[in-house]
Scaffold this motif. Structure first.
Motif, PDB file in Angstrom:
ATOM      1  N   ASN A  15     -77.535 -73.560 -70.391  1.00 19.84           N
ATOM      2  CA  ASN A  15     -78.085 -72.382 -69.732  1.00 19.84           C
ATOM      3  C   ASN A  15     -78.064 -72.572 -68.217  1.00 19.84           C
ATOM      4  O   ASN A  15     -78.697 -73.495 -67.689  1.00 19.84           O
ATOM      5  CB  ASN A  15     -79.518 -72.135 -70.215  1.00 19.84           C
ATOM      6  CG  ASN A  15     -80.023 -70.774 -69.822  1.00 19.84           C
ATOM      7  OD1 ASN A  15     -79.555 -70.174 -68.875  1.00 19.84           O
ATOM      8  ND2 ASN A  15     -81.005 -70.300 -70.560  1.00 19.84           N
ATOM      9  N   PRO A  16     -77.361 -71.727 -67.468  1.00 18.01           N
ATOM     10  CA  PRO A  16     -77.245 -71.921 -66.024  1.00 18.01           C
ATOM     11  C   PRO A  16     -78.549 -71.724 -65.253  1.00 18.01           C
ATOM     12  O   PRO A  16     -78.653 -72.170 -64.119  1.00 18.01           O
ATOM     13  CB  PRO A  16     -76.204 -70.889 -65.598  1.00 18.01           C
ATOM     14  CG  PRO A  16     -76.049 -69.953 -66.719  1.00 18.01           C
ATOM     15  CD  PRO A  16     -76.551 -70.619 -67.951  1.00 18.01           C
ATOM     16  N   LYS A  17     -79.560 -71.110 -65.858  1.00 12.05           N
ATOM     17  CA  LYS A  17     -80.810 -70.911 -65.117  1.00 12.05           C
ATOM     18  C   LYS A  17     -81.546 -72.225 -64.878  1.00 12.05           C
ATOM     19  O   LYS A  17     -82.391 -72.304 -63.997  1.00 12.05           O
ATOM     20  CB  LYS A  17     -81.720 -69.907 -65.817  1.00 12.05           C
ATOM     21  CG  LYS A  17     -82.471 -70.432 -67.000  1.00 12.05           C
ATOM     22  CD  LYS A  17     -83.419 -69.368 -67.531  1.00 12.05           C
ATOM     23  CE  LYS A  17     -84.291 -69.933 -68.631  1.00 12.05           C
ATOM     24  NZ  LYS A  17     -85.262 -68.976 -69.108  1.00 12.05           N
ATOM     25  N   TYR A  18     -81.217 -73.274 -65.631  1.00 16.16           N
ATOM     26  CA  TYR A  18     -81.841 -74.582 -65.444  1.00 16.16           C
ATOM     27  C   TYR A  18     -81.061 -75.479 -64.486  1.00 16.16           C
ATOM     28  O   TYR A  18     -81.549 -76.534 -64.112  1.00 16.16           O
ATOM     29  CB  TYR A  18     -82.016 -75.297 -66.784  1.00 16.16           C
ATOM     30  CG  TYR A  18     -82.906 -74.556 -67.734  1.00 16.16           C
ATOM     31  CD1 TYR A  18     -84.209 -74.224 -67.400  1.00 16.16           C
ATOM     32  CD2 TYR A  18     -82.448 -74.156 -68.982  1.00 16.16           C
ATOM     33  CE1 TYR A  18     -85.032 -73.538 -68.270  1.00 16.16           C
ATOM     34  CE2 TYR A  18     -83.268 -73.472 -69.867  1.00 16.16           C
ATOM     35  CZ  TYR A  18     -84.554 -73.160 -69.495  1.00 16.16           C
ATOM     36  OH  TYR A  18     -85.370 -72.478 -70.357  1.00 16.16           O
ATOM     37  N   TRP A  19     -79.875 -75.068 -64.104  1.00 13.94           N
ATOM     38  CA  TRP A  19     -79.037 -75.862 -63.212  1.00 13.94           C
ATOM     39  C   TRP A  19     -79.005 -75.206 -61.838  1.00 13.94           C
ATOM     40  O   TRP A  19     -78.656 -74.056 -61.698  1.00 13.94           O
ATOM     41  CB  TRP A  19     -77.622 -75.991 -63.779  1.00 13.94           C
ATOM     42  CG  TRP A  19     -77.615 -76.808 -65.018  1.00 13.94           C
ATOM     43  CD1 TRP A  19     -77.661 -76.355 -66.300  1.00 13.94           C
ATOM     44  CD2 TRP A  19     -77.589 -78.227 -65.092  1.00 13.94           C
ATOM     45  NE1 TRP A  19     -77.659 -77.404 -67.168  1.00 13.94           N
ATOM     46  CE2 TRP A  19     -77.620 -78.570 -66.458  1.00 13.94           C
ATOM     47  CE3 TRP A  19     -77.547 -79.245 -64.144  1.00 13.94           C
ATOM     48  CZ2 TRP A  19     -77.607 -79.885 -66.894  1.00 13.94           C
ATOM     49  CZ3 TRP A  19     -77.535 -80.548 -64.583  1.00 13.94           C
ATOM     50  CH2 TRP A  19     -77.559 -80.862 -65.932  1.00 13.94           C
ATOM     51  N   LYS A  20     -79.359 -75.962 -60.814  1.00 15.27           N
ATOM     52  CA  LYS A  20     -79.419 -75.432 -59.451  1.00 15.27           C
ATOM     53  C   LYS A  20     -78.262 -76.000 -58.626  1.00 15.27           C
ATOM     54  O   LYS A  20     -77.796 -77.110 -58.877  1.00 15.27           O
ATOM     55  CB  LYS A  20     -80.752 -75.819 -58.783  1.00 15.27           C
ATOM     56  CG  LYS A  20     -81.989 -75.512 -59.614  1.00 15.27           C
ATOM     57  CD  LYS A  20     -82.117 -74.054 -59.939  1.00 15.27           C
ATOM     58  CE  LYS A  20     -83.372 -73.808 -60.770  1.00 15.27           C
ATOM     59  NZ  LYS A  20     -83.384 -72.585 -61.472  1.00 15.27           N
ATOM     60  N   LEU A  21     -77.826 -75.244 -57.655  1.00  9.89           N
ATOM     61  CA  LEU A  21     -76.735 -75.629 -56.743  1.00  9.89           C
ATOM     62  C   LEU A  21     -75.473 -76.039 -57.488  1.00  9.89           C
ATOM     63  O   LEU A  21     -74.895 -77.103 -57.270  1.00  9.89           O
ATOM     64  CB  LEU A  21     -77.178 -76.748 -55.801  1.00  9.89           C
ATOM     65  CG  LEU A  21     -78.234 -76.372 -54.774  1.00  9.89           C
ATOM     66  CD1 LEU A  21     -78.667 -77.597 -53.987  1.00  9.89           C
ATOM     67  CD2 LEU A  21     -77.728 -75.301 -53.831  1.00  9.89           C
ATOM     68  N   GLY A  23     -74.903 -76.884 -60.649  1.00 11.49           N
ATOM     69  CA  GLY A  23     -74.965 -77.986 -61.603  1.00 11.49           C
ATOM     70  C   GLY A  23     -75.351 -79.316 -60.998  1.00 11.49           C
ATOM     71  O   GLY A  23     -75.301 -80.340 -61.666  1.00 11.49           O
ATOM     72  N   LEU A  24     -75.745 -79.320 -59.741  1.00 14.61           N
ATOM     73  CA  LEU A  24     -76.124 -80.571 -59.091  1.00 14.61           C
ATOM     74  C   LEU A  24     -77.531 -81.012 -59.494  1.00 14.61           C
ATOM     75  O   LEU A  24     -77.783 -82.191 -59.721  1.00 14.61           O
ATOM     76  CB  LEU A  24     -76.041 -80.400 -57.573  1.00 14.61           C
ATOM     77  CG  LEU A  24     -76.234 -81.633 -56.728  1.00 14.61           C
ATOM     78  CD1 LEU A  24     -75.190 -82.673 -57.060  1.00 14.61           C
ATOM     79  CD2 LEU A  24     -76.174 -81.271 -55.260  1.00 14.61           C
ATOM     80  N   PHE A  25     -78.464 -80.065 -59.599  1.00 13.57           N
ATOM     81  CA  PHE A  25     -79.850 -80.372 -59.935  1.00 13.57           C
ATOM     82  C   PHE A  25     -80.249 -79.653 -61.217  1.00 13.57           C
ATOM     83  O   PHE A  25     -79.862 -78.514 -61.442  1.00 13.57           O
ATOM     84  CB  PHE A  25     -80.795 -79.927 -58.807  1.00 13.57           C
ATOM     85  CG  PHE A  25     -80.523 -80.587 -57.501  1.00 13.57           C
ATOM     86  CD1 PHE A  25     -80.835 -81.912 -57.310  1.00 13.57           C
ATOM     87  CD2 PHE A  25     -79.947 -79.878 -56.465  1.00 13.57           C
ATOM     88  CE1 PHE A  25     -80.581 -82.525 -56.097  1.00 13.57           C
ATOM     89  CE2 PHE A  25     -79.694 -80.475 -55.262  1.00 13.57           C
ATOM     90  CZ  PHE A  25     -80.011 -81.812 -55.072  1.00 13.57           C
ATOM     91  N   ILE A  36     -80.940 -86.371 -67.628  1.00 13.57           N
ATOM     92  CA  ILE A  36     -80.181 -85.339 -68.323  1.00 13.57           C
ATOM     93  C   ILE A  36     -78.707 -85.537 -68.000  1.00 13.57           C
ATOM     94  O   ILE A  36     -78.350 -85.775 -66.846  1.00 13.57           O
ATOM     95  CB  ILE A  36     -80.611 -83.929 -67.843  1.00 13.57           C
ATOM     96  CG1 ILE A  36     -82.118 -83.775 -67.859  1.00 13.57           C
ATOM     97  CG2 ILE A  36     -79.905 -82.855 -68.623  1.00 13.57           C
ATOM     98  CD1 ILE A  36     -82.741 -83.838 -69.208  1.00 13.57           C
ATOM     99  N   ASP A  37     -77.844 -85.440 -69.004  1.00 16.50           N
ATOM    100  CA  ASP A  37     -76.407 -85.483 -68.744  1.00 16.50           C
ATOM    101  C   ASP A  37     -75.992 -84.223 -68.000  1.00 16.50           C
ATOM    102  O   ASP A  37     -76.476 -83.135 -68.284  1.00 16.50           O
ATOM    103  CB  ASP A  37     -75.626 -85.572 -70.056  1.00 16.50           C
ATOM    104  CG  ASP A  37     -75.788 -86.918 -70.715  1.00 16.50           C
ATOM    105  OD1 ASP A  37     -76.057 -87.898 -70.001  1.00 16.50           O
ATOM    106  OD2 ASP A  37     -75.651 -86.984 -71.944  1.00 16.50           O
ATOM    107  N   LYS A  38     -75.085 -84.390 -67.052  1.00 15.60           N
ATOM    108  CA  LYS A  38     -74.582 -83.237 -66.313  1.00 15.60           C
ATOM    109  C   LYS A  38     -73.712 -82.376 -67.227  1.00 15.60           C
ATOM    110  O   LYS A  38     -73.249 -82.840 -68.262  1.00 15.60           O
ATOM    111  CB  LYS A  38     -73.775 -83.712 -65.113  1.00 15.60           C
ATOM    112  CG  LYS A  38     -74.630 -84.423 -64.095  1.00 15.60           C
ATOM    113  CD  LYS A  38     -74.306 -83.951 -62.751  1.00 15.60           C
ATOM    114  CE  LYS A  38     -75.221 -84.629 -61.758  1.00 15.60           C
ATOM    115  NZ  LYS A  38     -75.071 -84.088 -60.469  1.00 15.60           N
ATOM    116  N   PRO A  39     -73.487 -81.113 -66.847  1.00 20.69           N
ATOM    117  CA  PRO A  39     -72.643 -80.243 -67.691  1.00 20.69           C
ATOM    118  C   PRO A  39     -71.257 -80.835 -67.941  1.00 20.69           C
ATOM    119  O   PRO A  39     -70.716 -80.727 -69.028  1.00 20.69           O
ATOM    120  CB  PRO A  39     -72.553 -78.943 -66.905  1.00 20.69           C
ATOM    121  CG  PRO A  39     -73.761 -78.924 -66.047  1.00 20.69           C
ATOM    122  CD  PRO A  39     -74.054 -80.368 -65.738  1.00 20.69           C
ATOM    123  N   ASN A  40     -70.687 -81.471 -66.932  1.00 21.51           N
ATOM    124  CA  ASN A  40     -69.430 -82.188 -67.111  1.00 21.51           C
ATOM    125  C   ASN A  40     -69.784 -83.658 -67.300  1.00 21.51           C
ATOM    126  O   ASN A  40     -70.256 -84.306 -66.368  1.00 21.51           O
ATOM    127  CB  ASN A  40     -68.534 -82.005 -65.880  1.00 21.51           C
ATOM    128  CG  ASN A  40     -67.200 -82.674 -66.045  1.00 21.51           C
ATOM    129  OD1 ASN A  40     -67.006 -83.519 -66.913  1.00 21.51           O
ATOM    130  ND2 ASN A  40     -66.265 -82.307 -65.194  1.00 21.51           N
TER     131      ASN A  40
END
Length: 76
Positions: A15-21, A23-25, A36-40
């Protein structure tokens, strides 16, 4: 939330609402995990910045590296 199921974990992770900047935070108050593992997955892990311990870890790391730089640059 204790022991979320796999479906909820996957929703939080994608869900992109939990990832800021871009996918950095990661910031999710419902998620109690600290790392948390990053999206990539090639980019490693990140801290959950909604978790209080993440700020303690950041302060300790910055203090440690600040101390190392101070010791290297100080003249006896």
């Amino acid at each position: 939330m204790k022991n979320p199921d796999e479906e909820l974990l996957e929703d939080w992770h994608t869900n992109p609402k939990y990832w800021k900047l871009g996918g950095l935070f990661y910031y999710n108050r419902e998620d109690e995990r600290l790392l948390i593992d990053k999206p990539n997955p090639n980019y490693g892990s990140t801290l959950n910045f909604a978790h209080r311990k993440s700020y303690i870890i950041i302060v300790v790391c910055i203090s440690f590296f600040g101390f190392v730089v101070y010791m290297i640059t100080s003249k006896n």
